[in-house]
Design a protein around this motif. Structure first.
Motif, PDB file in Angstrom:
ATOM      1  N   UNK A  90      39.719 -74.686  13.440  1.00  0.00           N
ATOM      2  CA  UNK A  90      39.686 -75.889  12.603  1.00  0.00           C
ATOM      3  C   UNK A  90      39.675 -77.163  13.442  1.00  0.00           C
ATOM      4  N   UNK A  91      39.329 -78.276  12.811  1.00  0.00           N
ATOM      5  CA  UNK A  91      39.356 -79.588  13.455  1.00  0.00           C
ATOM      6  C   UNK A  91      40.806 -80.028  13.647  1.00  0.00           C
ATOM      7  N   UNK A  92      41.098 -80.682  14.783  1.00  0.00           N
ATOM      8  CA  UNK A  92      42.464 -81.077  15.117  1.00  0.00           C
ATOM      9  C   UNK A  92      42.643 -82.588  15.090  1.00  0.00           C
ATOM     10  N   UNK A  93      43.901 -83.033  15.145  1.00  0.00           N
ATOM     11  CA  UNK A  93      44.204 -84.468  15.188  1.00  0.00           C
ATOM     12  C   UNK A  93      43.744 -85.062  16.517  1.00  0.00           C
ATOM     13  N   UNK A  94      43.653 -86.381  16.557  1.00  0.00           N
ATOM     14  CA  UNK A  94      43.178 -87.042  17.781  1.00  0.00           C
ATOM     15  C   UNK A  94      44.275 -87.185  18.836  1.00  0.00           C
TER      16      UNK A  94
ATOM     17  N   UNK B 110      40.341 -78.102  27.578  1.00  0.00           N
ATOM     18  CA  UNK B 110      39.070 -78.782  27.314  1.00  0.00           C
ATOM     19  C   UNK B 110      38.533 -78.450  25.930  1.00  0.00           C
ATOM     20  N   UNK B 111      38.772 -77.216  25.491  1.00  0.00           N
ATOM     21  CA  UNK B 111      38.289 -76.818  24.167  1.00  0.00           C
ATOM     22  C   UNK B 111      38.990 -77.605  23.059  1.00  0.00           C
ATOM     23  N   UNK B 112      40.232 -78.051  23.320  1.00  0.00           N
ATOM     24  CA  UNK B 112      40.925 -78.895  22.341  1.00  0.00           C
ATOM     25  C   UNK B 112      40.181 -80.214  22.150  1.00  0.00           C
ATOM     26  N   UNK B 113      39.630 -80.734  23.232  1.00  0.00           N
ATOM     27  CA  UNK B 113      38.873 -81.992  23.148  1.00  0.00           C
ATOM     28  C   UNK B 113      37.647 -81.824  22.255  1.00  0.00           C
ATOM     29  N   UNK B 114      37.003 -80.674  22.344  1.00  0.00           N
ATOM     30  CA  UNK B 114      35.823 -80.422  21.520  1.00  0.00           C
ATOM     31  C   UNK B 114      36.197 -80.326  20.043  1.00  0.00           C
ATOM     32  N   UNK B 115      37.450 -80.012  19.767  1.00  0.00           N
ATOM     33  CA  UNK B 115      37.910 -79.893  18.382  1.00  0.00           C
ATOM     34  C   UNK B 115      38.594 -81.162  17.893  1.00  0.00           C
ATOM     35  N   UNK B 116      38.537 -82.242  18.689  1.00  0.00           N
ATOM     36  CA  UNK B 116      38.994 -83.541  18.198  1.00  0.00           C
ATOM     37  C   UNK B 116      40.151 -84.178  18.922  1.00  0.00           C
TER      38      UNK B 116
ATOM     39  N   UNK C 174      43.114 -82.814  34.904  1.00  0.00           N
ATOM     40  CA  UNK C 174      41.665 -82.855  34.684  1.00  0.00           C
ATOM     41  C   UNK C 174      41.300 -82.949  33.209  1.00  0.00           C
ATOM     42  N   UNK C 175      42.117 -82.343  32.344  1.00  0.00           N
ATOM     43  CA  UNK C 175      41.816 -82.339  30.913  1.00  0.00           C
ATOM     44  C   UNK C 175      42.356 -83.581  30.208  1.00  0.00           C
TER      45      UNK C 175
END
Length: 387
Positions: free
Chosen positions: A143-147, A205-211, A232-233
């Motif tokens: 699912x999409x995550x908070x910013x 990094x995958x968290x960034x792709x989810x928002x 780095x992330x």
């Protein structure tokens, strides 16, 4: 033919007393209801024509029956009764899913279901019935995550998993977040055969792709080079290494007869609920401890490594939340919940089956306990300023 009320009652009694008679009466009644409903539908829609029947299996009194569902040529008729049966099917699916995620095997779920409903399901049928549940968990995990998250707790647990006809312990990475309202949320559960900083960087990094755009603090164990992956992330995030892990490591160096005494010293070095000491001062106290004991226990020399100042990042934050962020205890508890469900099954059949169960546990935790804000996180200003 016209029957009197007494004749109808006598006929129904005879049918009911015959073998499978109760189910037959129920089947006849339900078929009659649906046929009458179609007639009403045709009266309200004169241009609609009947188009025979289709079969639909249902359960009643522990037995299976085949209903004749009326159809119309334009396909616009759907009996209200089928909505009721569909809701019942959904309840059965939820029951099977609930039993499975509580730790029962597919065979045990089948036994319980047969005892309650008189229906025996094979392992394959149980698995098929949980298809929607698997899809639900998969959607939730992606699912999409908070910013922004105040804190991320990251940790991996290892589970015996079958892959390519062999069984080995594989890593399952979990990321638990604290939202800006103080509630908790499981952000990610993924599988990698091993654990390493590079793999953690991929998952961050995958968290960034989810928002996710920013994080205030990341709490982790002392995995080698994990700090590089975090920088780095999320370059602006602070990093807290787990104090509980460090204490265990230090105590394991000493003989049992000295551990109580050493434990008291460590309580002073890793003080919580305080603003009287800075991270740098606390790290200097740890270096003094290492200097004091390194002659008898040479391995303690490594405590003076500058990297270890990250064990004291929690001292930069308000005293009321220090105990919440100085260790990975929250995610360790979640790992224990995973293991409680998984331990009854031995080696899991595939990584997908492990992720399904772990995701199910995480979803239940979020809906029941994680959904309530942790009160101490009302002191969030210092975490928010890390954005």
């Amino acid at each position: 033919m016209n029957f009197t009320q007494e004749q109808i009652s006598e006929l129904m009694l005879n049918i009911a007393n015959s073998e499978n008679g109760t189910n037959l009466l129920m089947q006849m009644t339900l078929n009659a209801f649906m046929k009458s409903e179609r007639q009403l539908h045709q009266q309200e829609n004169p241009d609609t024509y009947a188009n025979g029947y289709r079969e639909r299996k249902a359960r009643g009194f522990g037995r299976e029956m085949v209903l004749k569902v009326p159809r119309t040529r334009d396909g616009g008729f759907y009996p209200v009764l089928l909505n009721v049966l569909r809701d019942e099917d959904e309840e059965h699916r939820k029951l099977i899913f609930s039993l499975y995620k509580k730790g029962l095997t597919t065979e045990q779920v089948s036994d319980v279901y047969e005892e309650i409903y008189g229906k025996d399901y094979s392992k394959q049928q149980i698995s098929y019935l949980m298809k929607d549940s698997r899809e639900e968990v998969s959607v939730w995990l992606n699912r999409r995550l908070d910013s922004h998250y105040l804190v991320l707790y990251i940790d991996a647990t290892f589970v015996h998993t079958r892959r390519d006809k062999s069984v080995s312990k594989e890593g399952y990475y979990t990321i638990l977040g604290i939202k800006e309202d103080g509630s908790r949320e499981v952000l990610s559960i993924v599988n990698h055969p091993t654990e390493g900083a590079i793999l953690w960087q991929l998952e961050l990094n995958s968290l960034q792709k989810r928002g996710v755009q920013s994080v205030g603090l990341v709490v982790s164990d002392g995995l080698a080079y994990i700090e590089n992956a975090i920088v780095k992330s999320f370059p602006s995030a602070q990093h807290q290494l787990c104090v509980v892990h460090m204490k265990r490591t230090i105590l394991s160096v000493f003989p049992r007869t000295k551990r109580v005494e050493i434990g008291k010293e460590l309580l002073q070095i890793f003080a919580v609920d305080t603003k009287k000491v800075t991270p740098l001062a606390a790290f200097e106290n740890l270096c003094k401890f290492a200097e004091q004991h390194k002659k008898s226990y040479p391995s303690l020399k490594s405590l003076s490594n500058e990297r270890n100042i990250a064990y004291f990042s929690y001292l930069d934050y308000p005293a009321p939340i220090q105990r919440m962020i100085y260790s990975t205890n929250w995610i360790e508890r979640l790992n224990r919940d995973y293991k409680r469900v998984l331990k009854m099954r031995g080696a899991m059949t595939s990584p997908e089956s492990v992720l399904f169960l772990m995701g199910s546990v995480a979803m239940e935790k979020e809906y029941k306990s994680y959904n309530y804000p942790v009160s101490v996180f009302r002191y969030v200003d210092e975490l928010k300023r890390k954005r």
